[in-house]
Motif scaffolding. Sequence first.
Motif, PDB file in Angstrom:
ATOM      1  N   VAL A 272       1.061  -1.350   0.090  1.00 60.34           N
ATOM      2  CA  VAL A 272       0.073   0.141   0.148  1.00 60.34           C
ATOM      3  C   VAL A 272       1.083   1.176  -0.231  1.00 60.34           C
ATOM      4  O   VAL A 272       1.603   1.308   1.061  1.00 60.34           O
ATOM      5  CB  VAL A 272      -1.084   0.035   1.093  1.00 60.34           C
ATOM      6  N   LEU A 273       0.860   2.032  -1.080  1.00 61.60           N
ATOM      7  CA  LEU A 273       1.642   3.093  -0.937  1.00 61.60           C
ATOM      8  C   LEU A 273       0.665   4.210  -0.213  1.00 61.60           C
ATOM      9  O   LEU A 273      -0.526   4.193   0.019  1.00 61.60           O
ATOM     10  CB  LEU A 273       1.697   3.676  -2.527  1.00 61.60           C
ATOM     11  N   PRO A 274       1.472   5.204   0.407  1.00 58.94           N
ATOM     12  CA  PRO A 274       1.030   6.098   1.529  1.00 58.94           C
ATOM     13  C   PRO A 274      -0.218   6.880   0.934  1.00 58.94           C
ATOM     14  O   PRO A 274       0.010   7.324  -0.330  1.00 58.94           O
ATOM     15  CB  PRO A 274       2.161   6.815   2.031  1.00 58.94           C
ATOM     16  N   PRO A 275      -1.099   7.331   1.721  1.00 62.33           N
ATOM     17  CA  PRO A 275      -2.142   8.333   1.288  1.00 62.33           C
ATOM     18  C   PRO A 275      -1.521   9.782   1.141  1.00 62.33           C
ATOM     19  O   PRO A 275      -0.468   9.933   1.565  1.00 62.33           O
ATOM     20  CB  PRO A 275      -3.098   8.327   2.376  1.00 62.33           C
ATOM     21  N   ASP A 276      -2.222  10.772   0.485  1.00 59.87           N
ATOM     22  CA  ASP A 276      -1.806  12.062   0.178  1.00 59.87           C
ATOM     23  C   ASP A 276      -1.256  12.625   1.525  1.00 59.87           C
ATOM     24  O   ASP A 276      -2.092  12.557   2.781  1.00 59.87           O
ATOM     25  CB  ASP A 276      -2.667  12.843  -0.385  1.00 59.87           C
ATOM     26  N   PRO A 303       5.989  16.658   0.657  1.00 56.94           N
ATOM     27  CA  PRO A 303       7.284  16.434   0.777  1.00 56.94           C
ATOM     28  C   PRO A 303       7.941  15.770  -0.295  1.00 56.94           C
ATOM     29  O   PRO A 303       7.562  15.006  -0.520  1.00 56.94           O
ATOM     30  CB  PRO A 303       7.388  15.611   2.140  1.00 56.94           C
ATOM     31  N   ALA A 304       9.071  16.106  -0.904  1.00 57.19           N
ATOM     32  CA  ALA A 304       9.795  15.525  -1.964  1.00 57.19           C
ATOM     33  C   ALA A 304      10.199  14.022  -1.345  1.00 57.19           C
ATOM     34  O   ALA A 304       9.994  13.251  -2.223  1.00 57.19           O
ATOM     35  CB  ALA A 304      11.203  16.116  -2.377  1.00 57.19           C
ATOM     36  N   ALA A 305      10.451  13.919  -0.055  1.00 60.82           N
ATOM     37  CA  ALA A 305      10.891  12.464   0.263  1.00 60.82           C
ATOM     38  C   ALA A 305       9.688  11.682   0.217  1.00 60.82           C
ATOM     39  O   ALA A 305       9.742  10.310   0.086  1.00 60.82           O
ATOM     40  CB  ALA A 305      11.366  12.711   1.814  1.00 60.82           C
ATOM     41  N   LEU A 306       8.287  12.051   0.391  1.00 61.14           N
ATOM     42  CA  LEU A 306       7.255  11.128   0.261  1.00 61.14           C
ATOM     43  C   LEU A 306       7.031  10.678  -1.341  1.00 61.14           C
ATOM     44  O   LEU A 306       6.799   9.349  -1.367  1.00 61.14           O
ATOM     45  CB  LEU A 306       5.691  11.992   0.547  1.00 61.14           C
ATOM     46  N   ASP A 307       7.393  11.641  -2.391  1.00 57.42           N
ATOM     47  CA  ASP A 307       7.376  11.011  -3.499  1.00 57.42           C
ATOM     48  C   ASP A 307       8.260  10.075  -3.747  1.00 57.42           C
ATOM     49  O   ASP A 307       8.204   8.870  -4.468  1.00 57.42           O
ATOM     50  CB  ASP A 307       7.515  12.103  -4.469  1.00 57.42           C
ATOM     51  N   THR A 308       9.653  10.190  -3.054  1.00 59.78           N
ATOM     52  CA  THR A 308      10.747   9.435  -3.304  1.00 59.78           C
ATOM     53  C   THR A 308      10.219   7.887  -2.659  1.00 59.78           C
ATOM     54  O   THR A 308      10.744   6.963  -3.281  1.00 59.78           O
ATOM     55  CB  THR A 308      11.782   9.704  -2.497  1.00 59.78           C
ATOM     56  N   VAL A 309       9.653   7.980  -1.524  1.00 57.83           N
ATOM     57  CA  VAL A 309       8.972   6.617  -0.800  1.00 57.83           C
ATOM     58  C   VAL A 309       8.228   6.053  -1.916  1.00 57.83           C
ATOM     59  O   VAL A 309       8.108   4.836  -1.997  1.00 57.83           O
ATOM     60  CB  VAL A 309       8.377   7.119   0.473  1.00 57.83           C
ATOM     61  N   ARG A 310       7.171   6.840  -2.375  1.00 59.23           N
ATOM     62  CA  ARG A 310       6.047   6.143  -3.274  1.00 59.23           C
ATOM     63  C   ARG A 310       6.796   5.449  -4.396  1.00 59.23           C
ATOM     64  O   ARG A 310       6.459   4.337  -4.795  1.00 59.23           O
ATOM     65  CB  ARG A 310       5.046   7.149  -3.641  1.00 59.23           C
ATOM     66  N   GLN A 311       7.635   6.163  -5.065  1.00 60.95           N
ATOM     67  CA  GLN A 311       8.316   5.682  -6.174  1.00 60.95           C
ATOM     68  C   GLN A 311       9.220   4.350  -5.856  1.00 60.95           C
ATOM     69  O   GLN A 311       9.100   3.292  -6.563  1.00 60.95           O
ATOM     70  CB  GLN A 311       9.313   6.478  -6.958  1.00 60.95           C
ATOM     71  N   ALA A 312       9.967   4.478  -4.876  1.00 57.25           N
ATOM     72  CA  ALA A 312      10.683   3.179  -4.371  1.00 57.25           C
ATOM     73  C   ALA A 312       9.859   1.973  -3.981  1.00 57.25           C
ATOM     74  O   ALA A 312       9.875   0.852  -4.628  1.00 57.25           O
ATOM     75  CB  ALA A 312      11.434   3.590  -3.197  1.00 57.25           C
ATOM     76  N   GLN A 313       8.732   2.202  -3.378  1.00 57.79           N
ATOM     77  CA  GLN A 313       7.853   0.975  -3.221  1.00 57.79           C
ATOM     78  C   GLN A 313       7.092   0.765  -4.484  1.00 57.79           C
ATOM     79  O   GLN A 313       7.000  -0.582  -4.504  1.00 57.79           O
ATOM     80  CB  GLN A 313       6.672   1.750  -2.221  1.00 57.79           C
ATOM     81  N   THR A 314       6.661   1.560  -5.312  1.00 56.52           N
ATOM     82  CA  THR A 314       6.199   0.971  -6.693  1.00 56.52           C
ATOM     83  C   THR A 314       7.060   0.046  -7.280  1.00 56.52           C
ATOM     84  O   THR A 314       6.828  -0.888  -8.067  1.00 56.52           O
ATOM     85  CB  THR A 314       5.938   2.194  -7.493  1.00 56.52           C
ATOM     86  N   ASP A 315       8.447   0.829  -7.431  1.00 53.64           N
ATOM     87  CA  ASP A 315       9.513  -0.107  -8.172  1.00 53.64           C
ATOM     88  C   ASP A 315       9.689  -1.467  -7.829  1.00 53.64           C
ATOM     89  O   ASP A 315       9.544  -2.571  -8.248  1.00 53.64           O
ATOM     90  CB  ASP A 315      10.786   0.440  -8.285  1.00 53.64           C
ATOM     91  N   ILE A 316       9.530  -1.757  -6.488  1.00 50.27           N
ATOM     92  CA  ILE A 316       9.735  -2.721  -5.600  1.00 50.27           C
ATOM     93  C   ILE A 316       8.629  -4.109  -5.794  1.00 50.27           C
ATOM     94  O   ILE A 316       8.890  -4.944  -5.978  1.00 50.27           O
ATOM     95  CB  ILE A 316       9.929  -2.600  -4.020  1.00 50.27           C
ATOM     96  N   ALA A 317       7.428  -3.331  -5.840  1.00 52.95           N
ATOM     97  CA  ALA A 317       6.266  -4.180  -5.715  1.00 52.95           C
ATOM     98  C   ALA A 317       6.498  -4.783  -7.430  1.00 52.95           C
ATOM     99  O   ALA A 317       5.889  -5.972  -7.446  1.00 52.95           O
ATOM    100  CB  ALA A 317       4.973  -3.320  -5.653  1.00 52.95           C
TER     101      ALA A 317
END
Length: 391
Positions: A272-276, A303-317
């Motif tokens: 689950v990618l984090p909510p807004d 936060p720029a870091a939140l987009d980084t987290v979302r992209q990392a989780q997407t790639d890993i999934a």
Amino acid sequence: MPFYKALDALQNGRATEPVTILQIGDSHTANDAFSDQMRTQLQNDFQNAGRGFLQPGVPFRYYHPAQVTVTSTGWTPVSAFSKTAAGPWGISLVRQHADRPASMTITADEAGGLGRGMVEFLSQPGGGQLVVQADDGGRTVVSTASTRNSDAMWLRMPTTPDTRSVTVSAMGDGPVDVLGWEVAKGGPGRPAPGILYSNLGITGSTIDILSRVDPEILSEEIRHLNPSLLIVAFGTNEGFNTSTAFDSYSARYEQIIQTLHGAAPMAGLVVVLPPDGVRQERLPPSIRSCEQLAPTGRGFATPAALDTVRQAQTDIARRNHWMQWDWRQAMADPARPDGRCAILAWGARNPPIAAKDHVHLLKPGYQQTALSLYNDLMHGYTIWSSLKHKK
């Protein structure tokens, strides 16, 4: 998908045991509004097997689990979130400790809700007595003392199909630690088919908290709980923490989830990618703000870091062929097609469905987004069922 096979067995009357779902995450999971909407929808469509596995006692303030009422006296909650607290930890990421007389009681909101149950505790040198008392007379006493240090043990509750409440007590004759408890419909040896949906969340936590779970305890818990679906929902705190080490985040996230999934290889897994979420800050021109997307967005940005987290989780999934579900996308509307900055608009509604901190949702917001995940899962189930019948 194993989860869909389990639902199919329930729907067609072939299931002899409940289907268990474990949602593990941060404060969005600790708040039972999202998970209870999921629980309610699934139990309405595929039978209600009871409440399932819970963190023991009252693990934190404002704890209000659905379907049951929990009270606690004398126990001290200890969380894996505390860097100074020593383990071992189970999948609940909390334990209740007592050196003196203490009791915790769980009461079902409806009759027959505690027809069967288990208590998970630690055996330890010098451990005290643990007493489990059902409201309809059943009573079990066990010593938690052991020559080995900190093994997880399971004790069956002395329940009947008519049991409404159970009290778990420490006698004060030695240390006692409880890792969790499980309650469900049916009776000992006669589990009721249906859905068990457990939410195990720790406020403020990141994916790293799962690295503190003891592998042996985790293995035994997964064997006992036998989940058909794991829902992993972290990322908000990583995205808002300035201390997140992003040079190693992707590797840590992937390894930790692989370890969790490795303990339950037959379970489906949803990332689950984090909510807004947004915050107000001084924004350089290069940073896209929320001002164009929400009337109250002046000075706010993701936060720029939140987009980084979302992209990392997407790639890993995608790399591991795990299902992913985008919580922020579930908040989208025509003005915000990707859900970015939607939390400001949700907070400005009358009544609001997002909290004033611009990070958390209110109960209606959690319920609305839970319906989105439920519908996505059921869409997949419909496709899976149609392909199954074509074979």
